[in-house]
Design an enzyme around this catalytic site. Structure first.
Site, PDB file in Angstrom:
ATOM      1  N   CYS A   1     -26.223  32.161 -20.199  1.00 25.03           N
ATOM      2  CA  CYS A   1     -25.132  33.011 -20.685  1.00 25.03           C
ATOM      3  C   CYS A   1     -25.571  34.469 -20.682  1.00 25.03           C
ATOM      4  O   CYS A   1     -26.748  34.763 -20.865  1.00 25.03           O
ATOM      5  CB  CYS A   1     -24.740  32.644 -22.130  1.00 25.03           C
ATOM      6  SG  CYS A   1     -23.848  31.114 -22.324  1.00 25.03           S
ATOM      7  N   ASP A   2     -24.609  35.348 -20.515  1.00 29.39           N
ATOM      8  CA  ASP A   2     -24.880  36.761 -20.712  1.00 29.39           C
ATOM      9  C   ASP A   2     -23.588  37.450 -21.122  1.00 29.39           C
ATOM     10  O   ASP A   2     -22.516  37.138 -20.592  1.00 29.39           O
ATOM     11  CB  ASP A   2     -25.432  37.426 -19.457  1.00 29.39           C
ATOM     12  CG  ASP A   2     -26.051  38.769 -19.782  1.00 29.39           C
ATOM     13  OD1 ASP A   2     -27.205  38.777 -20.234  1.00 29.39           O
ATOM     14  OD2 ASP A   2     -25.367  39.798 -19.621  1.00 29.39           O
ATOM     15  N   SER A   3     -23.698  38.368 -22.079  1.00 28.15           N
ATOM     16  CA  SER A   3     -22.519  39.066 -22.598  1.00 28.15           C
ATOM     17  C   SER A   3     -22.641  40.569 -22.406  1.00 28.15           C
ATOM     18  O   SER A   3     -23.724  41.138 -22.535  1.00 28.15           O
ATOM     19  CB  SER A   3     -22.342  38.784 -24.098  1.00 28.15           C
ATOM     20  OG  SER A   3     -22.152  37.414 -24.344  1.00 28.15           O
TER      21      SER A   3
ATOM     22  N   LYS B   1     -29.984  33.668 -14.916  1.00 26.79           N
ATOM     23  CA  LYS B   1     -30.757  33.068 -16.004  1.00 26.79           C
ATOM     24  C   LYS B   1     -30.781  31.551 -15.881  1.00 26.79           C
ATOM     25  O   LYS B   1     -31.822  30.908 -16.048  1.00 26.79           O
ATOM     26  CB  LYS B   1     -30.161  33.477 -17.357  1.00 26.79           C
ATOM     27  CG  LYS B   1     -30.361  34.935 -17.709  1.00 26.79           C
ATOM     28  CD  LYS B   1     -29.682  35.276 -19.029  1.00 26.79           C
ATOM     29  CE  LYS B   1     -29.907  36.728 -19.406  1.00 26.79           C
ATOM     30  NZ  LYS B   1     -29.291  37.053 -20.713  1.00 26.79           N
TER      31      LYS B   1
END
Length: 199
Positions: A71-73, A52
Site C-alpha cells: 500500500c501507499d498513500s 512495495k
C-alpha cells in the site's frame, strides 16, 4: 491456511487490519519512494504500492501460500501528490495550505497471491475536508511529531482527527488501507474475506 503479509511499516495499517480480524506478518519493503516522483497522485500511489508488493513478494523466505499486500498513500491537493513532509517547517506550510480546504487521499493497493502468481491492484480515493485550524493549533500539532510520519501530514485516527471536518468515502482508506477495496481484491484472487480472519 493463507499467510497474510503486509509490506508496510505503517502502524495504522497494521492496527486497521488487526481490528478487522486479519493478523498479518509485517515485512517492510525498504523501497525508495522518491524514485517515482513526478507522477500524477493516483498513479504514484498505485505504482508505489505495486513496487512495495513486488519487492516483498520476490523474497525467497515467504510461504508458498502467502497473500502480500503493498500500500501507499498520498494526499492530492491542487494536483500535487503530498507524501510525508520533509520536516516540521514543511508540515506547517502544508497545514497552512490545507486548512479550510479539501484534498483527496489516494491509497494504492496491490495484492499478490504467491500460490498462483496472480496480482491485482487498484487505488481508493477519499475526499477529506479540513477544518479552519489556527496557526497556534498547527504549530502545536506539528510539535507533537505525528504529522511528520504520515502522508499528507495528518491523521484521522490520532491527534489530527479533530482537524478533519468531514470525510467523503471510505474512512479506512484515510487511515491507510481500504478494507472494502481489499476485500474485493482478495475475492478477485479467489479468497473469501472471512477466510482471512485470524482464528
Amino acid at each position: 491456511m493463507t499467510t497474510f503479509v503486509l509490506a508496510s511499516a505503517s502502524p495504522a495499517r497494521l492496527a486497521t487490519l488487526r481490528s478487522a480480524g486479519v493478523e498479518p506478518v509485517v515485512i517492510v519493503s525498504g523501497v525508495d519512494e522518491s524514485q517515482l516522483d513526478g507522477l500524477p497522485p493516483a498513479e504514484l500511489a498505485l505504482q508505489l504500492a505495486e513496487l512495495k508488493c513486488a519487492t516483498v513478494a520476490a523474497r525467497e523466505d515467504l510461504p508458498e501460500d502467502a497473500l502480500v499486500l503493498g500500500c501507499d498513500s498520498v494526499l492530492e491537493l491542487d494536483g500535487d501528490a503530498l507524501g510525508k513532509p520533509d520536516d516540521a517547517d514543511d508540515a506547517v506550510r502544508r497545514w497552512r495550505a490545507m486548512r479550510g480546504r479539501s484534498g483527496v487521499l489516494r491509497t494504492g493497493h496491490c495484492l499478490h497471491d504467491t500460490a498462483t502468481g496472480k496480482v491485482v491492484a487498484a487505488t481508493a480515493s477519499t475526499t477529506v475536508h479540513f477544518a479552519e485550524v489556527t496557526d497556534e493549533e498547527i504549530h502545536a500539532y506539528v510539535a507533537t511529531g505525528e504529522p511528520l510520519w504520515v502522508a499528507g501530514a495528518f491523521t484521522v485516527d490520532g491527534l489530527g482527527g479533530a482537524f478533519v471536518r468531514e470525510i467523503e468515502g471510505d474512512h479506512h482508506n484515510v487511515v491507510g488501507v481500504s478494507l472494502p477495496l481489499l476485500r474485493e481484491l482478495a475475492a478477485e484472487l479467489g479468497h473469501s474475506w472471512t477466510d482471512l480472519w485470524s482464528r
